[in-house]
Design a protein around this motif. Structure first.
Motif, mmCIF file in Angstrom:
data_model
loop_
_atom_site.group_PDB
_atom_site.id
_atom_site.type_symbol
_atom_site.label_atom_id
_atom_site.label_comp_id
_atom_site.label_asym_id
_atom_site.label_seq_id
_atom_site.Cartn_x
_atom_site.Cartn_y
_atom_site.Cartn_z
ATOM 1 N N ILE A 37 0.870 -1.187 0.000
ATOM 2 C CA ILE A 37 0.000 0.000 0.000
ATOM 3 C C ILE A 37 0.902 1.230 0.000
ATOM 4 O O ILE A 37 1.082 1.903 1.019
ATOM 5 C CB ILE A 37 -0.939 0.017 1.241
ATOM 6 C CG1 ILE A 37 -1.566 -1.344 1.477
ATOM 7 C CG2 ILE A 37 -2.007 1.100 1.081
ATOM 8 C CD1 ILE A 37 -2.512 -1.788 0.379
ATOM 9 N N PRO A 38 1.520 1.547 -1.107
ATOM 10 C CA PRO A 38 2.515 2.628 -1.139
ATOM 11 C C PRO A 38 1.945 3.998 -0.812
ATOM 12 O O PRO A 38 2.690 4.904 -0.414
ATOM 13 C CB PRO A 38 3.058 2.573 -2.573
ATOM 14 C CG PRO A 38 1.994 1.869 -3.362
ATOM 15 C CD PRO A 38 1.370 0.898 -2.426
ATOM 16 N N ASP A 39 0.637 4.171 -0.998
ATOM 17 C CA ASP A 39 0.042 5.472 -0.681
ATOM 18 C C ASP A 39 -0.615 5.465 0.701
ATOM 19 O O ASP A 39 -1.538 6.247 0.970
ATOM 20 C CB ASP A 39 -0.982 5.862 -1.747
ATOM 21 C CG ASP A 39 -2.147 4.877 -1.822
ATOM 22 O OD1 ASP A 39 -1.995 3.728 -1.330
ATOM 23 O OD2 ASP A 39 -3.212 5.247 -2.357
ATOM 24 N N LEU A 40 -0.139 4.587 1.605
ATOM 25 C CA LEU A 40 -0.726 4.476 2.943
ATOM 26 C C LEU A 40 -0.723 5.817 3.671
ATOM 27 O O LEU A 40 -1.714 6.202 4.296
ATOM 28 C CB LEU A 40 0.037 3.429 3.760
ATOM 29 C CG LEU A 40 -0.568 3.072 5.123
ATOM 30 C CD1 LEU A 40 -1.890 2.338 4.947
ATOM 31 C CD2 LEU A 40 0.412 2.223 5.941
ATOM 32 N N ALA A 41 0.388 6.545 3.570
ATOM 33 C CA ALA A 41 0.486 7.826 4.267
ATOM 34 C C ALA A 41 -0.491 8.850 3.699
ATOM 35 O O ALA A 41 -0.980 9.721 4.429
ATOM 36 C CB ALA A 41 1.911 8.357 4.183
ATOM 37 N N GLU A 42 -0.790 8.757 2.411
ATOM 38 C CA GLU A 42 -1.756 9.678 1.815
ATOM 39 C C GLU A 42 -3.177 9.320 2.234
ATOM 40 O O GLU A 42 -4.023 10.195 2.429
ATOM 41 C CB GLU A 42 -1.627 9.636 0.288
ATOM 42 C CG GLU A 42 -0.270 10.115 -0.216
ATOM 43 C CD GLU A 42 -0.154 9.951 -1.729
ATOM 44 O OE1 GLU A 42 -1.187 9.666 -2.382
ATOM 45 O OE2 GLU A 42 0.974 10.098 -2.253
ATOM 46 N N ARG A 43 -3.443 8.023 2.376
ATOM 47 C CA ARG A 43 -4.777 7.596 2.797
ATOM 48 C C ARG A 43 -5.039 7.920 4.268
ATOM 49 O O ARG A 43 -6.143 8.300 4.645
ATOM 50 C CB ARG A 43 -4.938 6.090 2.587
ATOM 51 C CG ARG A 43 -4.863 5.607 1.156
ATOM 52 C CD ARG A 43 -5.242 4.128 1.111
ATOM 53 N NE ARG A 43 -4.983 3.499 -0.172
ATOM 54 C CZ ARG A 43 -5.370 2.270 -0.484
ATOM 55 N NH1 ARG A 43 -6.041 1.543 0.406
ATOM 56 N NH2 ARG A 43 -5.092 1.753 -1.658
ATOM 57 N N TYR A 44 -3.995 7.742 5.069
ATOM 58 C CA TYR A 44 -4.154 7.915 6.514
ATOM 59 C C TYR A 44 -3.064 8.852 7.048
ATOM 60 O O TYR A 44 -2.183 8.449 7.805
ATOM 61 C CB TYR A 44 -4.064 6.565 7.235
ATOM 62 C CG TYR A 44 -5.053 5.547 6.722
ATOM 63 C CD1 TYR A 44 -6.386 5.567 7.147
ATOM 64 C CD2 TYR A 44 -4.662 4.559 5.814
ATOM 65 C CE1 TYR A 44 -7.296 4.639 6.665
ATOM 66 C CE2 TYR A 44 -5.566 3.625 5.336
ATOM 67 C CZ TYR A 44 -6.885 3.665 5.770
ATOM 68 O OH TYR A 44 -7.787 2.742 5.304
#
Length: 239
Positions: free
Chosen positions: A199-206
């Protein structure tokens, strides 16, 4: 529970604070010490967990049958309640420090350490409170602290709930960390790494949760550090 059974249970709970132990109407005089029985039961729970405690297992420590233990402790649930209060003796810590926050932190950390010494206490729900003198001492000490702060009456019950819940939750987590071996810690780290890869965009999602700064860099110390920080936060809100 019958009135007689409840009365006998309360007499056992308060045996060191003004009541006398119930005595059998017939049969041989009791020869075991209730304190020794509860020490043995708590020892089983400390080592093997609450599920390992039974009147049979405890009685076996004394070469007795489960039925022979009944006159001393009552039912299994009464035994567990007696154990809970027995191990909950208030420690004789020095008069806390100079600030109310220090007073409250001393109370919270002492209860935290009690739960670490006896992790099975977190398996006993609040609905199963032993209602004994030792547990009452903890509540009285806490309310005394809140009283010295002149915390309004309507805020005291919520503060009590928050403090007990925080201590219990942090102690439960600390006990779980203590049981986690190197393989368990490595597995947790591997899952975290895999999550970031997949989930490379984890920081963008959360962004809020992934950006949350830990209370301490040492994860095993986090429950204690988190409890101290939570108590300080609550102290600021109450004072």
């Amino acid at each position: 529970m019958s009135n007689q059974s409840a009365t006998e249970h309360v007499r056992r709970l308060w045996r060191h604070r003004g009541t006398t132990l119930p005595t059998p109407r017939r049969g041989p005089r009791q020869q075991l010490s209730l304190d020794e029985i509860l020490d043995a039961a708590a020892g089983i729970a400390d080592t093997d967990g609450l599920a390992a405690v039974s009147t049979r297992a405890v009685a076996a420590r004394f070469g007795r049958t489960a039925m022979a233990l009944y006159p001393y402790v009552g039912t299994k649930e009464q035994l567990l309640a007696l154990m809970q209060d027995h191990v909950s003796a208030l420690p004789r810590w020095a008069d806390p420090a100079t600030s109310a926050a220090g007073d409250l932190t001393a109370w919270a950390l002492a209860l935290f350490d009690l739960h670490l010494a006896h992790p099975w206490l977190t398996e006993r729900s609040w609905a199963q409170s032993g209602q004994g003198p030792n547990e009452q001492d903890w509540m009285e000490r806490l309310l005394g602290v809140l009283g010295r702060w002149a915390v309004p009456e309507q805020r005291r019950a919520p503060a009590v709930t928050m403090l007990y819940a925080a201590v219990r939750s942090c102690a439960e987590t600390a006990a779980a960390y203590a049981r986690m071996d190197r393989d368990g810690a490595a597995a947790w780290a591997d899952r975290a790494e895999a999550t970031w890869v997949l989930i490379p965009d984890l920081a963008e999602r959360y962004p809020l949760s992934t950006g949350l700064a830990p209370v301490t860099p040492q994860w095993r110390d986090a429950p204690r550090a988190g409890l101290i920080a939570a108590v300080r936060l609550l102290s600021e809100a109450l004072c």
